[in-house]
Design a protein around this motif. Sequence first.
Motif, PDB file in Angstrom:
ATOM      1  N   GLU A 149      31.990  41.124  27.648  1.00 19.11           N
ATOM      2  CA  GLU A 149      30.766  41.057  28.428  1.00 19.11           C
ATOM      3  C   GLU A 149      30.741  42.242  29.387  1.00 19.11           C
ATOM      4  O   GLU A 149      31.676  42.405  30.178  1.00 19.11           O
ATOM      5  CB  GLU A 149      30.720  39.758  29.238  1.00 19.11           C
ATOM      6  N   THR A 159      44.712  39.000  35.976  1.00 18.45           N
ATOM      7  CA  THR A 159      43.442  39.131  35.269  1.00 18.45           C
ATOM      8  C   THR A 159      43.390  38.238  34.030  1.00 18.45           C
ATOM      9  O   THR A 159      42.330  38.061  33.459  1.00 18.45           O
ATOM     10  CB  THR A 159      43.210  40.581  34.827  1.00 18.45           C
ATOM     11  N   ILE A 160      44.526  37.708  33.613  1.00 17.92           N
ATOM     12  CA  ILE A 160      44.576  36.933  32.376  1.00 17.92           C
ATOM     13  C   ILE A 160      44.588  35.443  32.702  1.00 17.92           C
ATOM     14  O   ILE A 160      45.401  34.989  33.497  1.00 17.92           O
ATOM     15  CB  ILE A 160      45.825  37.315  31.558  1.00 17.92           C
ATOM     16  N   HIS A 161      43.644  34.742  32.137  1.00 19.80           N
ATOM     17  CA  HIS A 161      43.553  33.309  32.403  1.00 19.80           C
ATOM     18  C   HIS A 161      43.467  32.537  31.101  1.00 19.80           C
ATOM     19  O   HIS A 161      42.736  32.921  30.198  1.00 19.80           O
ATOM     20  CB  HIS A 161      42.298  32.974  33.224  1.00 19.80           C
ATOM     21  N   ARG A 162      44.218  31.458  31.048  1.00 21.24           N
ATOM     22  CA  ARG A 162      44.033  30.505  29.974  1.00 21.24           C
ATOM     23  C   ARG A 162      43.919  29.158  30.656  1.00 21.24           C
ATOM     24  O   ARG A 162      44.638  28.889  31.614  1.00 21.24           O
ATOM     25  CB  ARG A 162      45.243  30.551  29.028  1.00 21.24           C
ATOM     26  N   TYR A 163      42.987  28.338  30.193  1.00 19.85           N
ATOM     27  CA  TYR A 163      42.710  27.098  30.922  1.00 19.85           C
ATOM     28  C   TYR A 163      43.105  25.880  30.115  1.00 19.85           C
ATOM     29  O   TYR A 163      42.972  25.845  28.899  1.00 19.85           O
ATOM     30  CB  TYR A 163      41.228  27.003  31.278  1.00 19.85           C
ATOM     31  N   ILE A 180      36.692  38.914  27.198  1.00 18.23           N
ATOM     32  CA  ILE A 180      36.931  39.942  28.211  1.00 18.23           C
ATOM     33  C   ILE A 180      35.631  40.171  28.963  1.00 18.23           C
ATOM     34  O   ILE A 180      34.572  40.346  28.342  1.00 18.23           O
ATOM     35  CB  ILE A 180      37.411  41.241  27.543  1.00 18.23           C
ATOM     36  N   LYS A 188      48.943  46.831  32.529  1.00 17.20           N
ATOM     37  CA  LYS A 188      47.981  47.818  33.012  1.00 17.20           C
ATOM     38  C   LYS A 188      47.110  47.248  34.125  1.00 17.20           C
ATOM     39  O   LYS A 188      46.875  47.892  35.136  1.00 17.20           O
ATOM     40  CB  LYS A 188      47.108  48.286  31.853  1.00 17.20           C
ATOM     41  N   MET A 189      46.616  46.034  33.904  1.00 18.14           N
ATOM     42  CA  MET A 189      45.617  45.498  34.833  1.00 18.14           C
ATOM     43  C   MET A 189      46.152  44.409  35.751  1.00 18.14           C
ATOM     44  O   MET A 189      45.456  43.970  36.647  1.00 18.14           O
ATOM     45  CB  MET A 189      44.433  44.948  34.044  1.00 18.14           C
ATOM     46  N   ARG A 201      32.212  37.270  34.552  1.00 19.56           N
ATOM     47  CA  ARG A 201      32.272  35.998  33.842  1.00 19.56           C
ATOM     48  C   ARG A 201      31.750  34.850  34.698  1.00 19.56           C
ATOM     49  O   ARG A 201      32.169  34.663  35.823  1.00 19.56           O
ATOM     50  CB  ARG A 201      33.705  35.684  33.412  1.00 19.56           C
ATOM     51  N   ASP A 238      37.672  49.304  32.134  1.00 15.65           N
ATOM     52  CA  ASP A 238      38.802  48.452  31.757  1.00 15.65           C
ATOM     53  C   ASP A 238      38.397  47.447  30.689  1.00 15.65           C
ATOM     54  O   ASP A 238      39.182  47.131  29.799  1.00 15.65           O
ATOM     55  CB  ASP A 238      39.330  47.709  32.995  1.00 15.65           C
ATOM     56  N   MET A 268      48.242  44.276  28.455  1.00  7.74           N
ATOM     57  CA  MET A 268      47.100  44.206  29.376  1.00  7.74           C
ATOM     58  C   MET A 268      47.576  43.876  30.784  1.00  7.74           C
ATOM     59  O   MET A 268      47.099  44.438  31.756  1.00  7.74           O
ATOM     60  CB  MET A 268      46.123  43.149  28.894  1.00  7.74           C
ATOM     61  N   ILE A 295      41.382  33.036  25.575  1.00  6.50           N
ATOM     62  CA  ILE A 295      42.098  33.669  26.681  1.00  6.50           C
ATOM     63  C   ILE A 295      41.107  34.566  27.406  1.00  6.50           C
ATOM     64  O   ILE A 295      40.510  35.461  26.806  1.00  6.50           O
ATOM     65  CB  ILE A 295      43.307  34.455  26.168  1.00  6.50           C
ATOM     66  N   PHE A 296      40.910  34.283  28.667  1.00  4.61           N
ATOM     67  CA  PHE A 296      39.933  35.031  29.448  1.00  4.61           C
ATOM     68  C   PHE A 296      40.622  36.184  30.152  1.00  4.61           C
ATOM     69  O   PHE A 296      41.682  36.009  30.750  1.00  4.61           O
ATOM     70  CB  PHE A 296      39.281  34.116  30.481  1.00  4.61           C
ATOM     71  N   ILE A 297      40.010  37.327  30.067  1.00  3.07           N
ATOM     72  CA  ILE A 297      40.539  38.489  30.783  1.00  3.07           C
ATOM     73  C   ILE A 297      39.424  38.931  31.714  1.00  3.07           C
ATOM     74  O   ILE A 297      38.344  39.336  31.267  1.00  3.07           O
ATOM     75  CB  ILE A 297      40.938  39.589  29.795  1.00  3.07           C
ATOM     76  N   ASP A 298      39.647  38.766  33.004  1.00  4.30           N
ATOM     77  CA  ASP A 298      38.610  39.067  33.981  1.00  4.30           C
ATOM     78  C   ASP A 298      38.942  40.369  34.683  1.00  4.30           C
ATOM     79  O   ASP A 298      39.921  40.445  35.418  1.00  4.30           O
ATOM     80  CB  ASP A 298      38.497  37.921  34.980  1.00  4.30           C
ATOM     81  N   LEU A 299      38.125  41.363  34.438  1.00  5.06           N
ATOM     82  CA  LEU A 299      38.405  42.689  34.981  1.00  5.06           C
ATOM     83  C   LEU A 299      37.271  43.104  35.890  1.00  5.06           C
ATOM     84  O   LEU A 299      36.198  42.496  35.880  1.00  5.06           O
ATOM     85  CB  LEU A 299      38.547  43.673  33.820  1.00  5.06           C
ATOM     86  N   ALA A 320      40.282  47.068  27.219  1.00  4.24           N
ATOM     87  CA  ALA A 320      40.856  45.795  26.785  1.00  4.24           C
ATOM     88  C   ALA A 320      40.243  45.355  25.463  1.00  4.24           C
ATOM     89  O   ALA A 320      40.929  44.840  24.581  1.00  4.24           O
ATOM     90  CB  ALA A 320      40.642  44.729  27.854  1.00  4.24           C
TER      91      ALA A 320
END
Lengths: 249, 497
Positions: free
Chosen positions: A140, B371-375, A89, B366-367, A93, A120, B363, A111-115, A124
């Motif tokens: 981060e 905002t959620i990424h998987r590669y 998170i 809410k956001m 990033r 937030d 998530m 799983i990347f969560i970019d806020l 998260a």
Amino acid sequence: MKALGNKDEAIRQLREKIMEMEGFTQSMSTPSTSLGLGPIESAFPSGRFTLGTVHEFISPNPNDAAATNGFISGILASLMCKGGFCLWISNRRSLFPPGLKRFGVEPDRVIFIDLKREKDVLWAMEQGLKCSTLSAVVGELQEISFTESQRLQLAVEQSKVTGLLHRHNPRSQHALACTTRWRIFSLSSELEDKMPGVGFPTWKVELLKVRNGRPGEWKLEWKNGRFNQLPLRKEQTKEALFPRRQQYA
Amino acid sequence: MLKRFLSLWFPYLITDRQLIRQPALREMPFVFAAPQRGKMIIKASSIPAVSLGIRPGMAAADARALQPDLLVLPDKPGLEEKLLQGLAEWCLRYTPVVALNLPDGLILEISGCPHLWGGEEPYLESITSTLKSKGYHARAAIADTIGCAWGMARYGKSTIIAPANQRQALLALPPVALRLDAQTLDRMDKLGFSRIGQFIDIPTPTLRRRFGEATLIRLGQALGTAHESLEPIIPQEPYVERLPCMEPILTANGIKIALAELLKTICLRLSKEKKGMRKGIFRGHRMDGKIEEISIGTNMPSYNPEHLFRLFSLKIPTIEPDLGIELFEMEALLVEKISETQESFWHSTGNDVTALAELLDKMAGKMGQHTIHRYLPQEQHWPEHSIKVTQSLEDRPSSEWKTDRVRPLHLLTAPEPIEVMVPLPDYPPLNFRYRGETLKIVKADGPERIEQEWWLQSGPPRDYYTVEDESGKRYWLFRLGLYEKGDPEWFLHGFFA
């Protein structure tokens, strides 16, 4: 009055109880969960890197942030060796997923969560740390207050997920409810026989704070999929080589 | 009860569909072909092509010899079934029992239906003429048995066979009208049987000995002495549930009750069908005619009403009941099968993935899903293109993550220009200036040349260098272009750990 006789014993038991409450249990760090950090692990009171707690990493600039993330990825590799997912998170990033593969982490398991907002990120992180199916949660951000760090600690106490909090260039380095505080710097890589080219990722690992343990400094390199300790040269330990920021002093 | 069957035959199913989409091709001969044993074999040909003697089964090259400007289109496997499924659903207005008859027809059981159209003739006329007006050539025949109707639709002259009259009708048809296999047909041809009437009276044991049991079954099915079953299509019911209210609902609590109620009914149906919701929409029809709606998406198909309720309830505050909501509606826009294999995929229990998916849904609620990424890895060398985003937790990498080339742990979203000092072309720089700081390079690896992907973009290649400065920091630099061709630019693209 009977207890007075066993004062030392009672204190020892109390201490053990407190340690257990703080996440330093022997049972949790079975040999299979040893992170291969070698001598660093002996700095911990239990002799193993503590899982199920929140660890804090501080990096003053983007370059050291890469070194810190490298070290974090090395830890993630052991945490995720049994499968499972990890949440990353971030509100800043720059991590490039294929780069994780070098540190033994399958990038598709992250799983990347970019806020955008730090609030937030903290929300998260807290949600992620409550989800016991995750192997680890990396967050981060820049600033975090003591109360906010306590919330994270409360979340992991239930779920036993390991949290890795990476703070970029924080304004102040006040105390947090984290088990450890680390700083990782890049060091020049060493190649055998003065071979040309760039060597393995090499870092100076500073363990600034560890609850009930002994802080210290080490030099590590990431070689053949694991941490490898190198002797730390005198001049590299000098503060002068990496001048700390004014606020910190 | 006397049964009646209607067999529909679409002799030009695929080409008709192409003409509906591209009316300009009407006068042109065109065919659909698919590769088979290294040759392009024609699968379907249009009416102008058939009139030139180009038939399915020919090689496309032979057809081109007959008609040099023949248009050959690629055949899509499975298209017939999809088209027939659509047509079958349309035919449900004529009878409730419709079955697919691959590859080019439908079977309708019409017992008790034609009188609503005023008899069998207007009924059949209505079907074929409506299909024709839509652009499909169709031939139909009605008979007591599926076999007879099938044969009459394709090979017969009359279209309606009176009850109990199938034997008479079959006499003049060729043996192929009995749906026999190619080997039997070949044998009949050798023996000189060109009409069914020539062998229909041969005693059963002799027929069985000569042509096998299958022939007897087919003959019996056409005559009505053997049973033939139909597998009717089951039309897909949309996943919609409605809840009318006695009095208009104004409060959030009331909306929550309605939501929970609707989710309970829709999840019951989903769980029975082993399906889960990926996208859902909850609508409230207001007194003043306006519709308030909230929608959710999930990372994994779910039929857990509590989880879905949590996702929806995050958005309930955005509903404005105004004068009150009188009708609630829940629709599952995207429904997917719940896969049973996911347990073994991740070496963990299915509950684990479900718990994670529910966390991510929360998530996303809410956001936002963005905002959620998987590669996953993508087989491209250009660093920015070497990964692709996936929305599903169950997608597996189609190729290995590459480790043969070193990639930095941090990559800048846009490469930043730097000033460098280079001793010789193709050498790594001696030093570079980045953000007002001059950094002396001590160690370097490279170059690794990455050419532009010319099918995507054009431009000069990049030569990447891995460099380390005096203090041990490691960078990923590249030179865009070559020194032979003007003045190349240098960029910083990433940081190594």
